[in-house]
Design an enzyme around this catalytic site. Structure first.
Site: not given
Ligand code: ADP
Length: 537
Positions: A439, A186, A329, A444
């Site tokens: 915030k 990640t 994950e 929020w």
């Molecule tokens: P990183 O956190 O390193 O960018 P990931 O690529 O695994 O790694 O990203 C996961 C995160 O990306 C999710 O927890 C979410 O916050 C965001 N995310 C993924 N898909 C979407 C989506 N369709 N809409 C909004 N946020 C998204």
């Protein structure tokens, strides 16, 4: 009483051999310059299997790639897990610190690297002394190679190898379906990067989940283009999915230029493509210039797809960008968007709102939202906002070489760090990342929602909203906006445009116009970089 069905392991070896047996003539086209069949690609994978043996890469060893999406990368994608080694796809945009950290942490034995990318990783080579071999993949570039005995040529190794002629699948015992097949870190926006270690079983189930008709529903007739890099959470399962379905693959190679991508989509008659919203935004000016009439499904994820962007595609191609929520994950796809039969009678505007939601969980994926303070599960009423947690057979249960991690609940669910609502139909709507929520005066503000309304202005190409520390309100929203070339829209006009759509106290204190917005290694907008720049001014 147990059932009496055959105990057969779920393996990537099966995906390889199924494609070889059923779809040998299907095409893998790279960057418009190279066209091979599945038979060719798998023949190379069979040779690569013995190359790895002769390089004495043990079973279970991590074999890394530092490469763009190409047919050679696909060959490695197949041969490494089919021979029970672990494919570690490295993000090519990592900082040297992170790169060195993860190659070391993963204990990569061999690294396959695009010739054009070698200069990016080679300065770290002395700190990566555990890597025994650097195998260079031709990618059309003619970058000079350092004279170093650890450097080997991919094509030469393949040409000099005998193919493995047996059945990879038959080498897997039932318990082997739980062997590690892939490793992805990640991005480590908080703390060091963490490794997610996929298994054959989780990968096959994820593949089937995304193949299910009505979801992505890849079919033999599809021409699939993963624009999303192979290293970004397995290109969202598209490469293995295409092989399993027998769809043709179009791989963009090393260029992410909008004109290159759209030319490929037109020339190869691409039907399905996946990319982060930033890429879809960059392709908007190309939509009028190309015949993209073959497209039937566009996948967008990694961050929220602004409804205005999806609607632009729907107007131009008749195909919206289907939202998908996922995480490294979660292999990564957990949720797919889109409307259901019950929405047929809905107004056009209501349907836009349904498509804007992240969507419904894939089969076998369970979602819940919990109160951030009490940890109690929240009602699925479409309005209670809590932390999203996820469980399922392709969701991480731990991190590679990390003993315990508070990302996992006592009952084994993954805490996502996302704030969301769930409704009675199971639709997930992401409100924000916990760390991105603003915030203000104890209330929020969702940066995601605010971005969506600002992006609805026709002159806005891209927008990111962050909270700026404020002595009175704790935080106040600031919008960073990229305008269309030649636009003369002012901050006041933008604020006037969104005023009817949001509460007064949501209106940003400042609108900052930028030429481009900072990005993370996977091409998402980097809010942490914006926050850092706010702090340092
Ligand atoms: P990183 O956190 O390193 O960018 P990931 O690529 O695994 O790694 O990203 C996961 C995160 O990306 C999710 O927890 C979410 O916050 C965001 N995310 C993924 N898909 C979407 C989506 N369709 N809409 C909004 N946020 C998204």
């Amino acid at each position: 009483m147990y059932g009496l069905m055959q105990p057969r392991p779920l393996t990537i070896a099966h995906i390889l051999e199924r494609a070889e047996a059923l779809f040998a003539h299907k095409q893998v086209a790279t960057a418009g310059v190279e066209r091979l069949t599945y038979a060719d690609v798998i023949a190379h994978a069979r040779r690569l299997a013995t190359v790895l043996d002769s390089l004495k890469v043990p079973s279970g060893a991590r074999v890394a790639t530092f490469a763009s999406n190409s047919r050679r990368h696909l060959e490695i994608y197949l041969a490494v897990p089919a021979t029970k080694r672990v494919l570690h796809t490295i993000n090519i945009r990592l900082s040297a610190d992170h790169l060195e950290y993860i190659v070391d942490h993963a204990e990569d034995d061999v690294v396959f690297v695009d010739r054009g990318l070698l200069a990016r990783i080679w300065p770290s080579v002395d700190r990566l002394s555990r890597v025994r071999h650097w195998v260079v993949l031709p990618d059309g570039s003619d970058t000079a190679l350092p004279a170093d005995p650890r450097i080997l040529g991919y094509d030469e190794l393949i040409a000099g190898a005998v193919p493995f002629t047996g059945s990879f699948e038959d080498t897997f015992a039932l318990a082997d379906e739980n062997l590690a097949s892939g490793l992805c870190y990640t991005s480590g926006t908080t703390g060091p990067p963490k490794g997610v270690l996929y298994s054959h079983r989780s990968t096959v189930l994820h593949c089937l989940g995304t193949l299910a008709a009505g979801l992505i529903g890849l079919a033999e007739s599809d021409v699939v283009m993963p624009i999303v890099p192979f290293f970004h959470a397995n290109a969202w399962g598209l490469p293995y999915g295409a092989l399993m379905a027998g769809a043709s693959l179009v791989l963009p190679g090393s260029s992410a230029e909008p004109a290159h991508l759209s030319r490929l989509m037109e020339a190869e008659r691409v039907t399905v493509a996946g990319a982060v919203p930033t890429v879809w935004t960059s392709l908007v000016p190309e939509l009028r210039r190309h015949d993209l009439s073959a497209v039937r499904f566009l996948l967008g994820g990694g961050s929220a797809v602004p409804p205005a962007l999806s609607e632009t595609y729907r107007a131009a191609l008749g195909v919206p960008i289907t939202h998908s929520w996922g995480m490294t994950e979660v292999s990564p796809v957990g949720v797919i968007g889109g409307t259901r039969t019950q929405h047929r009678e809905a107004t056009a505007l209501e349907r836009v709102a349904v498509r804007a939601a992240q969507g419904q969980p894939l089969p076998l994926v369970n979602l819940r939202t919990v109160d951030v303070e009490t940890g109690r599960e929240l009602p699925r009423d479409g309005s209670a906002v809590g932390e999203l947690q996820v469980a399922g057979p392709w969701v991480a249960g731990g991190y590679f070489r990390v003993d315990a991690d508070d990302s996992f609940t006592d009952d084994g669910w993954l805490r996502t760090g996302d704030l969301a609502t769930l409704d009675g139909d199971g639709y997930l709507r992401l409100v924000d990342r916990m760390k991105d929520l603003i915030k203000s005066g104890g209330e929020w503000i969702s940066s995601v929602e605010l971005e969506a309304v600002i992006a609805s202005h026709p002159d806005v190409v891209e927008v990111a909203v962050i909270g700026r520390p404020d002595p009175r309100w704790a935080e106040r929203p600031v919008a960073y906006v990229v305008l269309r070339d030649g636009s003369a829209v002012t901050a006041e006009e933008l604020v006037r445009h969104i005023t009817p759509m949001v509460a007064r106290w949501w209106l940003p204190d400042e609108v900052v116009f930028m030429a481009t917005l900072p990005r993370t290694g996977t091409g998402k907008l980097s809010k942490s970089a914006l926050r850092d720049s706010v702090r340092s001014t």
